[in-house]
Structure formats: C-alpha cells, structure tokens
Design a protein around this motif. Structure first.
Motif, PDB file in Angstrom:
ATOM      1  N   THR A 156      10.947   1.482   1.918  1.00  9.67           N
ATOM      2  CA  THR A 156      11.004   0.030   1.701  1.00  9.67           C
ATOM      3  C   THR A 156       9.596  -0.535   1.627  1.00  9.67           C
ATOM      4  O   THR A 156       8.709  -0.130   2.390  1.00  9.67           O
ATOM      5  N   CYS A 157       9.399  -1.461   0.705  1.00 14.59           N
ATOM      6  CA  CYS A 157       8.098  -2.102   0.553  1.00 14.59           C
ATOM      7  C   CYS A 157       8.298  -3.558   0.166  1.00 14.59           C
ATOM      8  O   CYS A 157       9.428  -4.025  -0.010  1.00 14.59           O
ATOM      9  N   SER A 158       7.203  -4.272   0.009  1.00 12.58           N
ATOM     10  CA  SER A 158       7.272  -5.683  -0.391  1.00 12.58           C
ATOM     11  C   SER A 158       7.314  -5.843  -1.903  1.00 12.58           C
ATOM     12  O   SER A 158       8.026  -6.700  -2.435  1.00 12.58           O
ATOM     13  N   PHE A 159       6.540  -5.013  -2.597  1.00  9.89           N
ATOM     14  CA  PHE A 159       6.452  -5.073  -4.052  1.00  9.89           C
ATOM     15  C   PHE A 159       6.621  -3.664  -4.610  1.00  9.89           C
ATOM     16  O   PHE A 159       5.901  -2.748  -4.213  1.00  9.89           O
ATOM     17  N   LEU A 160       7.551  -3.529  -5.533  1.00 10.76           N
ATOM     18  CA  LEU A 160       7.824  -2.240  -6.165  1.00 10.76           C
ATOM     19  C   LEU A 160       7.523  -2.387  -7.655  1.00 10.76           C
ATOM     20  O   LEU A 160       8.061  -3.279  -8.320  1.00 10.76           O
ATOM     21  N   ILE A 161       6.634  -1.544  -8.162  1.00 14.70           N
ATOM     22  CA  ILE A 161       6.182  -1.624  -9.551  1.00 14.70           C
ATOM     23  C   ILE A 161       6.645  -0.381 -10.301  1.00 14.70           C
ATOM     24  O   ILE A 161       6.473   0.744  -9.827  1.00 14.70           O
ATOM     25  N   ILE A 162       7.226  -0.584 -11.475  1.00 13.64           N
ATOM     26  CA  ILE A 162       7.574   0.534 -12.354  1.00 13.64           C
ATOM     27  C   ILE A 162       6.585   0.554 -13.510  1.00 13.64           C
ATOM     28  O   ILE A 162       6.504  -0.399 -14.290  1.00 13.64           O
ATOM     29  N   GLY A 163       5.796   1.623 -13.599  1.00 13.57           N
ATOM     30  CA  GLY A 163       4.835   1.761 -14.686  1.00 13.57           C
ATOM     31  C   GLY A 163       3.419   1.928 -14.196  1.00 13.57           C
ATOM     32  O   GLY A 163       2.873   1.040 -13.544  1.00 13.57           O
ATOM     33  N   GLY A 164       2.816   3.069 -14.518  1.00 14.04           N
ATOM     34  CA  GLY A 164       1.472   3.384 -14.049  1.00 14.04           C
ATOM     35  C   GLY A 164       0.404   3.286 -15.107  1.00 14.04           C
ATOM     36  O   GLY A 164      -0.587   4.016 -15.071  1.00 14.04           O
ATOM     37  N   GLY A 165       0.584   2.381 -16.081  1.00 10.72           N
ATOM     38  CA  GLY A 165      -0.507   2.065 -16.998  1.00 10.72           C
ATOM     39  C   GLY A 165      -1.395   1.001 -16.374  1.00 10.72           C
ATOM     40  O   GLY A 165      -1.244   0.645 -15.195  1.00 10.72           O
ATOM     41  N   ILE A 166      -2.301   0.464 -17.150  1.00 10.90           N
ATOM     42  CA  ILE A 166      -3.249  -0.481 -16.562  1.00 10.90           C
ATOM     43  C   ILE A 166      -2.573  -1.759 -16.098  1.00 10.90           C
ATOM     44  O   ILE A 166      -3.022  -2.397 -15.136  1.00 10.90           O
ATOM     45  N   ALA A 167      -1.454  -2.145 -16.714  1.00  9.45           N
ATOM     46  CA  ALA A 167      -0.754  -3.350 -16.270  1.00  9.45           C
ATOM     47  C   ALA A 167      -0.256  -3.182 -14.841  1.00  9.45           C
ATOM     48  O   ALA A 167      -0.523  -4.010 -13.961  1.00  9.45           O
ATOM     49  N   GLY A 168       0.474  -2.089 -14.599  1.00  6.31           N
ATOM     50  CA  GLY A 168       1.024  -1.864 -13.268  1.00  6.31           C
ATOM     51  C   GLY A 168      -0.031  -1.576 -12.223  1.00  6.31           C
ATOM     52  O   GLY A 168       0.029  -2.088 -11.099  1.00  6.31           O
ATOM     53  N   ILE A 169      -1.027  -0.767 -12.590  1.00  2.39           N
ATOM     54  CA  ILE A 169      -2.068  -0.394 -11.632  1.00  2.39           C
ATOM     55  C   ILE A 169      -2.915  -1.611 -11.247  1.00  2.39           C
ATOM     56  O   ILE A 169      -3.235  -1.821 -10.070  1.00  2.39           O
ATOM     57  N   SER A 170      -3.287  -2.438 -12.220  1.00  2.00           N
ATOM     58  CA  SER A 170      -4.109  -3.612 -11.909  1.00  2.00           C
ATOM     59  C   SER A 170      -3.315  -4.623 -11.090  1.00  2.00           C
ATOM     60  O   SER A 170      -3.852  -5.195 -10.117  1.00  2.00           O
ATOM     61  N   ALA A 171      -2.058  -4.856 -11.437  1.00  3.69           N
ATOM     62  CA  ALA A 171      -1.235  -5.780 -10.655  1.00  3.69           C
ATOM     63  C   ALA A 171      -1.051  -5.259  -9.235  1.00  3.69           C
ATOM     64  O   ALA A 171      -1.137  -6.013  -8.259  1.00  3.69           O
ATOM     65  N   GLY A 172      -0.798  -3.962  -9.114  1.00  2.10           N
ATOM     66  CA  GLY A 172      -0.630  -3.371  -7.792  1.00  2.10           C
ATOM     67  C   GLY A 172      -1.867  -3.495  -6.937  1.00  2.10           C
ATOM     68  O   GLY A 172      -1.794  -3.720  -5.726  1.00  2.10           O
ATOM     69  N   SER A 173      -3.046  -3.393  -7.568  1.00  2.00           N
ATOM     70  CA  SER A 173      -4.294  -3.498  -6.805  1.00  2.00           C
ATOM     71  C   SER A 173      -4.454  -4.889  -6.206  1.00  2.00           C
ATOM     72  O   SER A 173      -5.061  -5.046  -5.140  1.00  2.00           O
ATOM     73  N   GLN A 174      -3.916  -5.903  -6.879  1.00  6.78           N
ATOM     74  CA  GLN A 174      -4.000  -7.269  -6.360  1.00  6.78           C
ATOM     75  C   GLN A 174      -2.939  -7.535  -5.300  1.00  6.78           C
ATOM     76  O   GLN A 174      -3.209  -8.150  -4.262  1.00  6.78           O
ATOM     77  N   LEU A 175      -1.729  -7.065  -5.529  1.00  5.55           N
ATOM     78  CA  LEU A 175      -0.624  -7.326  -4.606  1.00  5.55           C
ATOM     79  C   LEU A 175      -0.735  -6.548  -3.300  1.00  5.55           C
ATOM     80  O   LEU A 175      -0.280  -7.006  -2.249  1.00  5.55           O
ATOM     81  N   ALA A 176      -1.350  -5.373  -3.351  1.00  2.00           N
ATOM     82  CA  ALA A 176      -1.421  -4.516  -2.162  1.00  2.00           C
ATOM     83  C   ALA A 176      -2.185  -5.173  -1.021  1.00  2.00           C
ATOM     84  O   ALA A 176      -2.008  -4.799   0.143  1.00  2.00           O
ATOM     85  N   GLU A 177      -3.005  -6.155  -1.328  1.00  2.00           N
ATOM     86  CA  GLU A 177      -3.740  -6.868  -0.288  1.00  2.00           C
ATOM     87  C   GLU A 177      -2.810  -7.743   0.553  1.00  2.00           C
ATOM     88  O   GLU A 177      -3.127  -8.083   1.694  1.00  2.00           O
ATOM     89  N   TYR A 178      -1.616  -8.068   0.002  1.00  2.00           N
ATOM     90  CA  TYR A 178      -0.749  -9.045   0.657  1.00  2.00           C
ATOM     91  C   TYR A 178       0.584  -8.465   1.130  1.00  2.00           C
ATOM     92  O   TYR A 178       1.352  -9.160   1.788  1.00  2.00           O
ATOM     93  N   GLY A 179       0.871  -7.247   0.797  1.00  2.00           N
ATOM     94  CA  GLY A 179       2.112  -6.627   1.240  1.00  2.00           C
ATOM     95  C   GLY A 179       2.185  -5.203   0.757  1.00  2.00           C
ATOM     96  O   GLY A 179       1.511  -4.814  -0.207  1.00  2.00           O
ATOM     97  N   LYS A 180       2.972  -4.397   1.420  1.00  2.00           N
ATOM     98  CA  LYS A 180       3.094  -2.987   1.050  1.00  2.00           C
ATOM     99  C   LYS A 180       3.574  -2.878  -0.392  1.00  2.00           C
ATOM    100  O   LYS A 180       4.603  -3.448  -0.774  1.00  2.00           O
ATOM    101  N   THR A 181       2.820  -2.155  -1.181  1.00  2.00           N
ATOM    102  CA  THR A 181       3.069  -2.052  -2.619  1.00  2.00           C
ATOM    103  C   THR A 181       3.221  -0.588  -3.004  1.00  2.00           C
ATOM    104  O   THR A 181       2.370   0.245  -2.670  1.00  2.00           O
TER     105      THR A 181
END
Length: 366
Positions: free
Chosen positions: A4-29
């Motif tokens: 279980t996490c706060s944000f779940l991202i599908i897709g490991g291109g630059i869109a998903g990786i860059s968004a994940g890098s920002q969200l991970a500061e605020y909740g488990k991603t």
C-alpha cells in the motif's frame, strides 16, 4: 505480496519518473514499469532536443515553464542538461508559408538568408531552398542525465520503482486502486496513468473512459558524413515541403523522415520503406549521397486530437489521474508537467496559468 502506498504510478518513462520524483517527497510513491528497465520506450529513443517555439500554444507555455529547470536542474542533477544547438528551418520557393506558420506566436526567431544558412550547414543543396529561419532557443538535452536524476531523486525520497510489473488487473475497492502485477498487488487512493502509448489501454483495464490516444511512429537513423566534414557546431536543420530533420550526433548525423504513422501500442520498429523515402528527401536537400545507415530505430509519440497533453484527474472516476498524450514534447516539458501533477494530486495551487491548466485537463473532453 500486497503493498500500500499514497501514490501509485503506472509507466516508467520520463513522465512517470519525473512525477514520482515530485510526489515521493509528500507520500509513499510506487512506480510500476512493465519492461525490465525504466525508460525503455519513447524516453530512450528521443531526439533529445529542447525547442522553445516547438508545438502549439499550450506546449510552448509548458516549454517556457520548463526551461529554467532544465538550465539549472537543482536537486535533480548537477549542472545544466541543455547545451546550445540552434535550429535552422528551410523552405522551398513557393512554400514560404511553412515558415510563416512556425513564426506565429514565436519568440526570438531570426530571418536567415540562404547564404547564411550555408555558412551554418555547409552541406546544404542551396538550389533546393529559397528562405530560412533560425531559432537560437534550441538546445541539445542530456536526456539520460535528466532521466536518471529524476529516478535517483524518486528513490532518495523513499519512492520505489518496480520493473517487469505490467498491470494485469485494475479495480477500485473501498476508495483504493488495486493493481495486480506479476510482482504482486499494489494499492493506493491515487493512481497516475503515465503509461505512454499504452495509457488508453490502462484506462480500459481500470474501467475509465478513454481519451482517444493515438500512438504515432517516429523513425530515426544515424548516417556518416563525408570524410573531413565536422558537424559539431551545426544547428539542427529541417526541411518543410519535403520533410526531414537532421541533427549532429557525435561526428555523424541523426536524420529523421518526420514520419507520424498511426500504429497500435507496441515496441516500435523501423519501417524500411518509410525510412528509405525519408532519407531520399534528406539526400535531395544536401550535396552528398547517403551511402549507408549505421543504425536506425523507431519510437512512439502519442497524441489526442488537439495535440496537447492530458493532465489531471479523470472526471468520471475518483482518484484516477491522467498524465498522457505528451507527443514528442514529454522530455522538454517534464519539469512543468511533473510539477503540475504534484500540485493537482496534493490539492495545492498550480504554478501554471489557469488557462493552461484548463487546456491540459481531461475535463475538456466532456
């Protein structure tokens, strides 16, 4: 395994990786990538350029909002990921309107004589062209350094990247998205669909209305230059009436036929006929023959009808976030789009203008 996490991202291109890098500061991603490595598809096959005046008015606003971060990506990687390149746009006699179209709402463009164009790119067939524009605000992007910087930032903030984890089942139960993969089940209240060419397929799996995403193939090849010619300081150059673009690449040229054939989502491969036709157009524009292709590849650029990205929560399903339809602009707009994704997911005011946020929203399809 169930995670279980706060944000779940599908897709490991630059869109998903860059968004994940920002969200991970605020909740488990947690980010799920279907391939064995991240960045396997469009991100890894990019022409790696930033062009300030590229795209429609929405894209140009995203370019402007992203440029400062790419120039000084503090916290992502050391030093600028941009280096000066320039863009030379060429038009044939009677087809000057192609340049006029590009000039609309553009900033910083310079009129360029054919004589000056030849000084910039000495291999041009000057009999082919009648006019030119020069775009100084065009840069090479160090895509790998930017991408790996985002990935390191995501992990340093406690985020997790799970590879070889295609989604096989997606459902929403009791306010949580449950995504089943070969690596286990992952749950979160917010599911971010950054699946690139596969984004509509992910939506279908989740029971969410699709956005009409169309993947389009783009082909490129590496060509040798005639002996004794140094292209290091040349700008990227492109033809309009018989489209191609060419970019210096480690002493050689990266040439694309600028194809945009609609295809199904897949691990893209070269259509030999499309490449041959494109190289013929390029050969007509220069004063040397194409003798061989050293390497060629293809990638997918995905668009909706208005050719602007789709960024925001789906209007028909709670907690389903679209981050798709970046076309060929995903890398150069990643700072702005990842920032907007974090703003919207966290419910905080966005830094982008309201009209741009509205133009990106999936609500525009209602």
């Amino acid at each position: 395994m169930k995670e279980t996490c706060s944000f779940l991202i599908i897709g490991g291109g630059i869109a998903g990786i860059s968004a994940g890098s920002q969200l991970a500061e605020y909740g488990k991603t947690t980010l799920l990538e279907m391939e064995e490595v991240i960045g396997h598809h469009s991100t890894g096959r990019s022409a790696a350029v930033f062009i300030r005046n590229y795209g429609n008015s929405v894209i140009r606003a995203l370019n402007a909002a992203s440029e400062a971060t790419l120039m000084d990506p503090q916290g992502i990687c050391e030093g600028s990921v941009l280096s000066q390149r320039g863009l030379l746009m060429l038009a044939e006699e009677g087809k000057e309107e192609q340049l006029e179209t590009f000039e609309e709402d553009a900033v910083g463009l310079e009129q360029c004589s054919i004589e000056d164009a030849l000084k910039m790119v000495p291999v041009l067939n000057t009999e082919k062209f009648s006019s030119a524009l020069y775009e100084p605000n065009a840069f090479d992007i160090d895509v790998d350094r930017l991408f790996q910087g985002y990935a390191r930032l995501l992990r340093s903030r406690g985020g997790e990247i799970v590879v070889s984890a295609p989604a096989t089942q997606i459902e929403r139960v009791d306010g949580q998205w449950h995504v089943t993969t070969p690596k286990g089940e992952f749950c979160a209240p917010v599911l971010i669909n950054a699946a690139g060419a596969w984004a509509d397929q992910v939506a279908g799996l989740a029971g969410v209305a699709k956005i009409g995403l169309v993947p389009k193939r783009r082909t490129a090849a590496i060509l040798p230059l005639p002996e004794g010619i140094d292209s290091a300081d040349w700008p990227l150059f492109e033809g309009g009436g018989e489209p191609f673009y060419a970019k210096p690449e480690a002493g050689k040229l990266l040439v694309s036929p600028v194809d945009a054939d609609a295809v199904e989502p897949h691990d893209a491969f070269v259509d030999d006929m499309v490449l041959a036709e494109g190289l013929h157009r390029f050969e007509n524009a220069v004063n040397f023959p194409v003798t061989r292709v050293e390497h060629s590849w293809a990638g997918l650029r995905s668009f909706v009808d208005d050719r602007s990205p789709v960024v925001g929560f789906a209007p028909d399903t709670e907690g389903f976030f679209w981050l798709a339809g970046q076309g060929g602009y995903g890398i150069q707009t990643s700072p702005a789009l990842s920032g907007l994704t974090a703003d919207l997911c966290l419910g905080r005011p966005g830094e982008l203008p309201e009209d741009i946020i509205a133009a990106l929203s999936p609500n525009r399809f209602l």
